[in-house]
Design an enzyme around this catalytic site. Structure first.
Site, short mmCIF file in Angstrom:
data_model
loop_
_atom_site.label_atom_id
_atom_site.label_comp_id
_atom_site.label_asym_id
_atom_site.label_seq_id
_atom_site.Cartn_x
_atom_site.Cartn_y
_atom_site.Cartn_z
N ASP A 184 -96.90 13.89 86.08
CA ASP A 184 -97.62 14.22 87.30
C ASP A 184 -98.06 12.91 87.94
OD1 ASP A 184 -98.96 15.89 89.19
OD2 ASP A 184 -100.85 15.33 88.22
N GLU A 268 -91.98 15.93 90.02
CA GLU A 268 -91.95 16.73 91.23
C GLU A 268 -91.07 16.05 92.27
OE1 GLU A 268 -96.28 18.75 91.65
OE2 GLU A 268 -96.18 16.59 91.74
N CYS A 335 -101.76 28.60 86.42
CA CYS A 335 -102.13 28.49 85.01
C CYS A 335 -100.86 28.47 84.16
CB CYS A 335 -103.01 29.66 84.60
SG CYS A 335 -103.35 29.68 82.84
N CYS A 338 -101.11 31.90 81.58
CA CYS A 338 -100.91 33.27 82.08
C CYS A 338 -100.23 33.32 83.45
CB CYS A 338 -102.25 34.01 82.12
SG CYS A 338 -103.34 33.40 83.41
N CYS A 354 -108.60 28.20 84.46
CA CYS A 354 -107.98 29.42 84.96
C CYS A 354 -109.05 30.50 85.17
CB CYS A 354 -106.92 29.89 83.98
SG CYS A 354 -106.15 31.43 84.50
N CYS A 357 -107.60 33.77 82.75
CA CYS A 357 -107.66 33.76 81.28
C CYS A 357 -108.65 32.75 80.73
CB CYS A 357 -106.27 33.53 80.69
SG CYS A 357 -105.72 31.81 80.84
N ASP A 364 -104.70 16.88 85.60
CA ASP A 364 -103.43 16.14 85.70
C ASP A 364 -102.50 16.48 84.53
OD1 ASP A 364 -104.30 14.89 87.97
OD2 ASP A 364 -104.98 13.07 86.95
ZN LIG Z 1 -104.60 31.62 82.85
#
Ligand SMILES: [Zn+2]
Length: 419
Positions: A184, A268, A335, A338, A354, A357, A364
């Protein structure tokens, strides 16, 4: 495997040689600008194109007309026509329109033939015989490998440099590391890796960027073209060069280190717009001094990240590895456990939490793991250090297809750059 590689050294010129270099760079600039103007006019008026052959014929006429053109090596002037032809080919492939050259900006010329490397004078004093310039000395900081294809003579901040562009044979890699990571990119941390390693942005660069901003403010207060204005301008040029050297050194070291221990790196796909956004900050956390910062970010990261991507790409290629670019969409707010996507997941610049969850992690690091999984999902597709073609595409949809194609292009580009 053969690769193109260049070896650059500072030249130690005599007064006469320096003046000949200045003249040749000037003649090359003249030929470029005149040929470009002609090509432009002809295209706009008649939609006709001048070929490299036509331009070389014209060059012979110009030489009769202007005696001083003959003091420069003919091959350097003809090379300009070839380069211009290439610049137009690139333009038709979607790159920018060729620009007119200005004195003092990228002064250079090329010598495709007649280059003979001579015995060294001492441990660090190299010698080379060049057309018209005869024997020139240079500070030899490392050995030249491979076969010399052509040399480029260029000027940066009053100093002249020689770059030997060679073709080098490199052996097939014996062992390919099995490790794969996601990276990242960031402003504070230059690269956060998914294996928890991080490469911080180097501090000398930051310090110099502050000094650069200060000098630029000074320059804006001075009367244009006054002697003080010129002095400050020169200081700025020198600092720019210093920063560029620091940056390139940093990027080379970082990319070498990463490519030695990992065979698959996922990043990316770069979008320049995202870079400018970083300076603006977020709604909750707006950036200060945005304009100055974004221009600094641009100088430090834009160029830096593209170069870094290039370096990683070709260095991985040498070692039998591969770079994969994936869509940057939602990597920082989805996330990884999940797959719940929400802006609220980024509770601060540093922390990801998140909202579905409850998974909490350094933001990062979380993003880098997300990036990695986009590149290698399903994980079984990673075999022997090279990802089978197409798997990244299956994993991340159509956007990644474009990215993979782009990555292949980057490899080709880095090869043709000769780095
Ligand atoms: Zn999550």
């Amino acid at each position: 495997m053969t690769i193109k590689k260049s070896f650059k050294y500072r030249l130690r010129l005599t007064k006469e040689q320096e003046s000949l270099c200045n003249q040749t760079a000037g003649s090359c600039r003249y030929v470029w600008n005149r040929a470009l103007a002609l090509k432009k006019e002809l295209w706009e008026k008649k939609k006709e194109n001048l070929s490299c052959f036509d331009l070389n014929n014209l060059l012979a006429e110009w030489k009769k007309e202007l005696e001083w053109l003959s003091t420069s090596p003919s091959q350097s002037l003809q090379q300009v026509n070839k380069d211009l032809d290439q610049a137009f080919k690139n333009f038709f492939r979607g790159r920018g329109y060729p620009k007119f050259k200005k004195k003092g900006i990228h002064d250079s010329f090329r010598l495709p033939q007649g280059v003979t490397l001579l015995n060294q004078l001492s441990k660090k004093a190299g010698q080379v015989q060049l057309p018209k310039l005869d024997i020139v000395r240079f500070t030899k900081t490392r050995e030249i490998n491979g076969t010399i294809k052509h040399v480029t003579i260029s000027k940066t901040c009053k100093n002249w440099y020689i770059s030997f562009n060679c073709v080098v044979d490199i052996p097939k890699p014996k062992e390919i590391p099995q490790s794969h990571i996601g990276i990242d990119r960031g402003i504070k941390t230059f690269a956060q890796c998914s294996n928890r390693e991080a490469i911080p942005t180097i501090s000398p660069l930051k310090k110099n960027l502050k000094r650069l901003a200060k000098l630029q403010r000074e320059l804006s207060r001075k009367k244009k073209f006054s002697s003080n204005w010129r002095k400050t301008k020169q200081k700025i040029q020198k600092l720019h060069n210093h920063i560029a050297n620091l940056r390139s050194d940093f990027l080379h070291k970082a990319s070498t280190q990463l490519t030695k221990s990992h065979s698959l790196i996922v990043m990316e796909d770069l979008k320049t717009k995202d870079m400018a956004k970083s300076a603006k900050g977020t709604k909750e956390n707006p950036g200060t001094n945005v304009k100055a910062k974004s221009s600094l970010n641009r100088s430090i990261l834009d160029q830096g990240w593209y170069a870094f991507q290039n370096y990683l790409s070709y260095k991985l290629n040498w070692r039998g590895g591969r770079l994969i670019l994936v869509s940057p969409r939602n990597t920082s707010i989805e996330c990884r456990i999940c797959h719940y996507i929400s802006k609220e997941n980024r509770i601060s610049q540093e922390v990801f939490q998140c909202q579905s969850c409850g998974h909490t992690e350094n933001a990062d690091l979380h993003a880098s793991i997300n990036i990695l999984s986009r590149g290698i999902d399903p994980p079984n597709s990673f075999k022997g250090g090279v990802l089978a073609a197409g798997h990244a595409v299956i994993a991340c949809g159509v956007e990644a297809l474009a990215s993979t194609a782009k990555q292949e292009l980057l490899i080709r580009k880095s090869r043709s750059f000769g780095i």
